[in-house]
Motif scaffolding. Structure first.
Motif, PDB file in Angstrom:
ATOM      1  N   HIS A  45       0.867  -1.194   0.000  1.00 14.23           N
ATOM      2  CA  HIS A  45       0.000   0.000   0.000  1.00 14.23           C
ATOM      3  C   HIS A  45       0.901   1.241   0.000  1.00 14.23           C
ATOM      4  CE1 HIS A  45      -3.477   2.542   0.657  1.00 14.23           C
ATOM      5  NE2 HIS A  45      -2.765   3.181   1.571  1.00 14.23           N
ATOM      6  N   ILE A  46       0.679   2.088  -1.023  1.00 13.04           N
ATOM      7  CA  ILE A  46       1.579   3.230  -1.252  1.00 13.04           C
ATOM      8  C   ILE A  46       0.987   4.519  -0.704  1.00 13.04           C
ATOM      9  CG2 ILE A  46       2.691   4.572  -3.082  1.00 13.04           C
ATOM     10  CD1 ILE A  46       2.351   2.073  -4.873  1.00 13.04           C
ATOM     11  N   SER A  47       1.814   5.305  -0.007  1.00 11.14           N
ATOM     12  CA  SER A  47       1.362   6.635   0.440  1.00 11.14           C
ATOM     13  C   SER A  47       2.158   7.696  -0.319  1.00 11.14           C
ATOM     14  CB  SER A  47       1.570   6.787   1.947  1.00 11.14           C
ATOM     15  OG  SER A  47       2.951   6.863   2.223  1.00 11.14           O
ATOM     16  N   GLY A  48       1.879   8.964  -0.028  1.00 10.03           N
ATOM     17  CA  GLY A  48       2.616  10.045  -0.681  1.00 10.03           C
ATOM     18  C   GLY A  48       2.200  10.196  -2.133  1.00 10.03           C
ATOM     19  N   VAL A  49       0.896  10.335  -2.389  1.00  9.61           N
ATOM     20  CA  VAL A  49       0.436  10.417  -3.780  1.00  9.61           C
ATOM     21  C   VAL A  49      -0.315  11.726  -4.058  1.00  9.61           C
ATOM     22  CG1 VAL A  49       0.374   7.922  -4.032  1.00  9.61           C
ATOM     23  CG2 VAL A  49      -1.685   9.082  -3.282  1.00  9.61           C
ATOM     24  N   SER A  50      -0.322  12.631  -3.071  1.00  5.46           N
ATOM     25  CA  SER A  50      -0.931  13.942  -3.305  1.00  5.46           C
ATOM     26  C   SER A  50       0.111  14.841  -3.963  1.00  5.46           C
ATOM     27  CB  SER A  50      -1.377  14.562  -1.973  1.00  5.46           C
ATOM     28  OG  SER A  50      -1.551  15.961  -2.123  1.00  5.46           O
ATOM     29  N   TYR A  51      -0.301  15.574  -4.988  1.00  5.25           N
ATOM     30  CA  TYR A  51       0.645  16.486  -5.647  1.00  5.25           C
ATOM     31  C   TYR A  51       1.157  17.534  -4.656  1.00  5.25           C
ATOM     32  CZ  TYR A  51       2.576  20.114  -8.584  1.00  5.25           C
ATOM     33  OH  TYR A  51       3.421  21.062  -9.105  1.00  5.25           O
ATOM     34  N   PHE A  52       0.302  17.937  -3.700  1.00  2.37           N
ATOM     35  CA  PHE A  52       0.739  18.938  -2.718  1.00  2.37           C
ATOM     36  C   PHE A  52       1.842  18.389  -1.812  1.00  2.37           C
ATOM     37  CE2 PHE A  52      -3.674  20.327  -3.599  1.00  2.37           C
ATOM     38  CZ  PHE A  52      -3.348  21.553  -4.177  1.00  2.37           C
ATOM     39  N   ASN A  53       1.912  17.071  -1.668  1.00  2.00           N
ATOM     40  CA  ASN A  53       2.960  16.467  -0.827  1.00  2.00           C
ATOM     41  C   ASN A  53       4.236  16.194  -1.615  1.00  2.00           C
ATOM     42  OD1 ASN A  53       1.163  16.431   1.235  1.00  2.00           O
ATOM     43  ND2 ASN A  53       1.307  14.246   1.662  1.00  2.00           N
ATOM     44  N   ILE A  54       4.109  15.622  -2.815  1.00  2.00           N
ATOM     45  CA  ILE A  54       5.332  15.156  -3.499  1.00  2.00           C
ATOM     46  C   ILE A  54       5.839  16.142  -4.545  1.00  2.00           C
ATOM     47  CG2 ILE A  54       4.812  12.720  -3.070  1.00  2.00           C
ATOM     48  CD1 ILE A  54       4.017  12.430  -6.007  1.00  2.00           C
ATOM     49  N   GLY A  55       4.979  17.071  -4.975  1.00  3.18           N
ATOM     50  CA  GLY A  55       5.417  18.129  -5.885  1.00  3.18           C
ATOM     51  C   GLY A  55       5.954  17.610  -7.210  1.00  3.18           C
ATOM     52  N   ASP A  56       6.678  18.505  -7.928  1.00  2.00           N
ATOM     53  CA  ASP A  56       7.197  18.149  -9.258  1.00  2.00           C
ATOM     54  C   ASP A  56       8.266  17.060  -9.182  1.00  2.00           C
ATOM     55  OD1 ASP A  56       5.523  19.889 -10.545  1.00  2.00           O
ATOM     56  OD2 ASP A  56       6.921  21.569 -10.400  1.00  2.00           O
ATOM     57  N   GLU A  57       9.067  17.082  -8.099  1.00  2.00           N
ATOM     58  CA  GLU A  57      10.141  16.075  -7.979  1.00  2.00           C
ATOM     59  C   GLU A  57       9.537  14.674  -7.893  1.00  2.00           C
ATOM     60  OE1 GLU A  57       9.811  18.687  -6.019  1.00  2.00           O
ATOM     61  OE2 GLU A  57      11.512  19.962  -6.591  1.00  2.00           O
ATOM     62  N   GLY A  58       8.492  14.537  -7.085  1.00  2.00           N
ATOM     63  CA  GLY A  58       7.843  13.229  -6.944  1.00  2.00           C
ATOM     64  C   GLY A  58       7.210  12.773  -8.248  1.00  2.00           C
ATOM     65  N   LEU A  59       6.586  13.720  -8.934  1.00  2.00           N
ATOM     66  CA  LEU A  59       5.951  13.391 -10.223  1.00  2.00           C
ATOM     67  C   LEU A  59       7.011  12.934 -11.233  1.00  2.00           C
ATOM     68  CD1 LEU A  59       3.608  13.269 -12.202  1.00  2.00           C
ATOM     69  CD2 LEU A  59       3.699  15.745 -12.410  1.00  2.00           C
ATOM     70  N   GLU A  60       8.139  13.666 -11.284  1.00  2.00           N
ATOM     71  CA  GLU A  60       9.230  13.287 -12.220  1.00  2.00           C
ATOM     72  C   GLU A  60       9.767  11.897 -11.898  1.00  2.00           C
ATOM     73  OE1 GLU A  60      12.179  16.430 -12.142  1.00  2.00           O
ATOM     74  OE2 GLU A  60      10.588  17.845 -12.707  1.00  2.00           O
ATOM     75  N   PHE A  61       9.882  11.593 -10.609  1.00  2.00           N
ATOM     76  CA  PHE A  61      10.377  10.271 -10.188  1.00  2.00           C
ATOM     77  C   PHE A  61       9.443   9.171 -10.706  1.00  2.00           C
ATOM     78  CE2 PHE A  61      10.222   6.815  -7.013  1.00  2.00           C
ATOM     79  CZ  PHE A  61      11.520   6.336  -7.141  1.00  2.00           C
ATOM     80  N   LEU A  62       8.136   9.409 -10.574  1.00  2.00           N
ATOM     81  CA  LEU A  62       7.160   8.413 -11.041  1.00  2.00           C
ATOM     82  C   LEU A  62       7.206   8.275 -12.561  1.00  2.00           C
ATOM     83  CD1 LEU A  62       4.037   9.187  -8.789  1.00  2.00           C
ATOM     84  CD2 LEU A  62       5.586   7.239  -8.604  1.00  2.00           C
ATOM     85  N   GLU A  63       7.330   9.422 -13.269  1.00  2.00           N
ATOM     86  CA  GLU A  63       7.426   9.391 -14.743  1.00  2.00           C
ATOM     87  C   GLU A  63       8.628   8.538 -15.160  1.00  2.00           C
ATOM     88  OE1 GLU A  63       5.474  10.567 -17.041  1.00  2.00           O
ATOM     89  OE2 GLU A  63       4.428  12.352 -16.316  1.00  2.00           O
ATOM     90  N   ASP A  64       9.757   8.772 -14.494  1.00  2.00           N
ATOM     91  CA  ASP A  64      10.991   8.084 -14.830  1.00  2.00           C
ATOM     92  C   ASP A  64      10.858   6.574 -14.590  1.00  2.00           C
ATOM     93  OD1 ASP A  64      13.716   8.222 -15.616  1.00  2.00           O
ATOM     94  OD2 ASP A  64      14.245   7.757 -13.535  1.00  2.00           O
ATOM     95  N   LEU A  65      10.255   6.243 -13.448  1.00  2.00           N
ATOM     96  CA  LEU A  65      10.079   4.831 -13.095  1.00  2.00           C
ATOM     97  C   LEU A  65       9.159   4.142 -14.117  1.00  2.00           C
ATOM     98  CD1 LEU A  65      11.334   3.418 -10.668  1.00  2.00           C
ATOM     99  CD2 LEU A  65       9.244   3.828  -9.388  1.00  2.00           C
ATOM    100  N   ALA A  66       8.106   4.843 -14.522  1.00  2.00           N
ATOM    101  CA  ALA A  66       7.164   4.272 -15.500  1.00  2.00           C
ATOM    102  C   ALA A  66       7.864   4.051 -16.841  1.00  2.00           C
ATOM    103  CB  ALA A  66       5.951   5.191 -15.664  1.00  2.00           C
ATOM    104  N   LYS A  67       8.714   5.014 -17.244  1.00  2.00           N
ATOM    105  CA  LYS A  67       9.459   4.871 -18.513  1.00  2.00           C
ATOM    106  C   LYS A  67      10.374   3.654 -18.473  1.00  2.00           C
ATOM    107  CE  LYS A  67       9.815   9.526 -20.098  1.00  2.00           C
ATOM    108  NZ  LYS A  67      10.366  10.572 -19.276  1.00  2.00           N
ATOM    109  N   LYS A  68      10.860   3.341 -17.290  1.00  2.00           N
ATOM    110  CA  LYS A  68      11.775   2.192 -17.149  1.00  2.00           C
ATOM    111  C   LYS A  68      11.012   0.875 -17.052  1.00  2.00           C
ATOM    112  CE  LYS A  68      15.815   4.432 -15.128  1.00  2.00           C
ATOM    113  NZ  LYS A  68      15.638   5.876 -15.125  1.00  2.00           N
ATOM    114  N   GLY A  69       9.699   0.942 -17.192  1.00  2.00           N
ATOM    115  CA  GLY A  69       8.896  -0.288 -17.230  1.00  2.00           C
ATOM    116  C   GLY A  69       8.421  -0.779 -15.877  1.00  2.00           C
ATOM    117  N   ALA A  70       8.343   0.122 -14.889  1.00  2.00           N
ATOM    118  CA  ALA A  70       7.940  -0.326 -13.539  1.00  2.00           C
ATOM    119  C   ALA A  70       6.529  -0.893 -13.542  1.00  2.00           C
ATOM    120  CB  ALA A  70       8.015   0.848 -12.562  1.00  2.00           C
ATOM    121  N   HIS A  71       6.362  -2.021 -12.867  1.00  2.00           N
ATOM    122  CA  HIS A  71       5.036  -2.618 -12.691  1.00  2.00           C
ATOM    123  C   HIS A  71       5.015  -3.356 -11.369  1.00  2.00           C
ATOM    124  CE1 HIS A  71       1.178  -4.455 -13.591  1.00  2.00           C
ATOM    125  NE2 HIS A  71       1.072  -3.535 -14.534  1.00  2.00           N
TER     126      HIS A  71
END
Ligand code: F3S
Length: 387
Positions: A45-71
């Motif tokens: 169960h994942i926490s830290g998914v509000s944009y107000f909490n993780i901001g642009d850095e968190g969003l970029e991290f998720l984008e990068d992980l998704a590009k690398k094929g995360a599942h």
């Protein structure tokens, strides 16, 4: 630290970059925690998914992980989002904030996170089994899983829970080890708990005095669905003012009657100890659903309190509930007995920016919301005995 052959290969990148990153992160953290090995989990169960909490850095991290094929490799749920995705509030946020919050949700879903979740009560969507190992972030859910279900999870960090979801395992330490599931003191509560608000006040106080794993003897004088809501609020409140992941509640926790408490220190608590935590109403808006409640629980609570609310001075209720309840709602805004009821599926007021919503004060019956609202959401809070 011992690793299986499969884990060694994953660490060397044989199964792709995303899994390699997850394994590297896990191994580093687990070695620091002195875990002797990893343990497979049945649910992350994942926490830290509000944009107000993780901001642009968190969003970029998720984008990068998704590009690398995360599942994810095990069933995975996620915490509530901010209210930026609720249509009735859209005009109050910039298009950029709405788009970025939406993108965070899309990325998580693309990695396999259950789109029906976005809740801090993941046990309502998939109830773990007794003794099952989990990798849950979200302190209130961790407390419920360990204390009421008898599952085993530490309080994972937001990023680590995502890594654990991808790798399907986490560090074997803390609450995963039976010898650590033992009370540090027996708390004897000298009054009946007859409301969610009183359960919250008690929880906030116990969190401040516990040495880690409280064992509580308490009479919870509530029936129906409200009883479980009060227990969840009690546990969430303990987890708010302490780092505790497990509380034994006599008559509730499946492991409570298996521990011998004879030689453990006794700590009596009476009403005087928690006096001052409950306050007068500070505003006309009441927040319920921290942790999330489902629609049946919301209806039961509403039918109990609506008749007395206007007398108390409340004319608006915010209710946060799991995303899967969205489909059952015909409208997110309704008027009942002259009280405006706003349903906020998949959202949390505490991880939203309430100043943007022109909300400067919130009354609540939940200790966790009361504690974090001023720090995280920018609104004053008061804990009131409305229910
Ligand atoms: Fe849930 Fe937000 Fe409360 S995540 S426990 S509603 S602070």
């Amino acid at each position: 630290m011992y690793l299986t052959k499969w884990e060694e290969k994953a660490l060397q990148g044989e199964f792709g970059e995303a899994l390699e990153i997850s394994m590297r992160t896990l191994v580093k953290v687990c070695k620091t925690l002195k875990a002797e090995k990893l343990i497979e989990v049945g649910h992350a169960h994942i926490s830290g998914v509000s944009y107000f909490n993780i901001g642009d850095e968190g969003l970029e991290f998720l984008e990068d992980l998704a590009k690398k094929g995360a599942h994810v490799s095990v069933y995975t749920s996620a915490n509530p989002l901010s209210v930026a995705l609720i249509p009735m509030f859209n005009h109050l946020y910039s298009n950029e904030v709405i788009a970025k919050q939406k993108r965070i949700a899309e990325l998580l879903i693309s990695m396999g996170v259950d789109e029906k979740s976005f809740t801090c009560a993941p046990y309502k969507l998939r109830k773990p089994s007794y003794g099952e190992h989990l990798a849950w972030a979200e302190s209130s859910a961790v407390a419920y899983a360990n204390s009421v279900i008898g599952a085993r999870t530490n309080r994972e960090g937001g990023i680590l829970s995502l890594m654990a979801a991808i790798a399907g395992r986490t560090c074997f330490c803390g609450m995963h080890i039976p010898r650590n599931r033992y009370p540090t003191e027996v708390i004897e509560v000298g009054f009946d708990v007859d409301s969610i608000a009183l359960a919250s006040s008690l929880g906030l106080y116990i969190g401040k005095i516990t040495k880690g794993v409280p064992y509580i003897k308490v009479n919870i004088k509530l029936g129906g669905r409200v009883r479980d809501v009060a227990i969840r609020s009690l546990l969430a409140s303990i987890a708010t003012t302490s780092s505790s992941a497990l509380t034994f509640i006599e008559g509730v926790s499946p492991e409570a009657d298996r521990v011998d408490t004879k030689s453990i220190e006794r700590v009596p608590i009476d009403l005087g100890d928690i006096r001052g935590i409950l306050e007068e109403l500070c505003t006309d808006g009441l927040y319920i659903g921290c942790p999330h409640i489902d629609l049946d629980e919301a209806h039961e609570i509403l039918s109990n309190i609506l008749p007395s609310l206007t007398k108390l001075g409340v004319n608006k209720i915010y209710i946060t509930l799991p995303m899967y309840e969205h489909k059952k709602l015909n409208t997110l805004r309704t008027l009942l007995n002259g009280v405006e009821v706003l349903y906020l599926p998949g959202a949390c007021l505490v991880v939203s920016n309430l100043r943007d919503l022109n909300i400067d004060s919130v009354a609540t019956v939940h200790g966790k919301a009361y504690h974090y609202m001023p720090k995280l959401a920018g609104a004053r809070s008061c804990l009131v005995k409305a229910v």
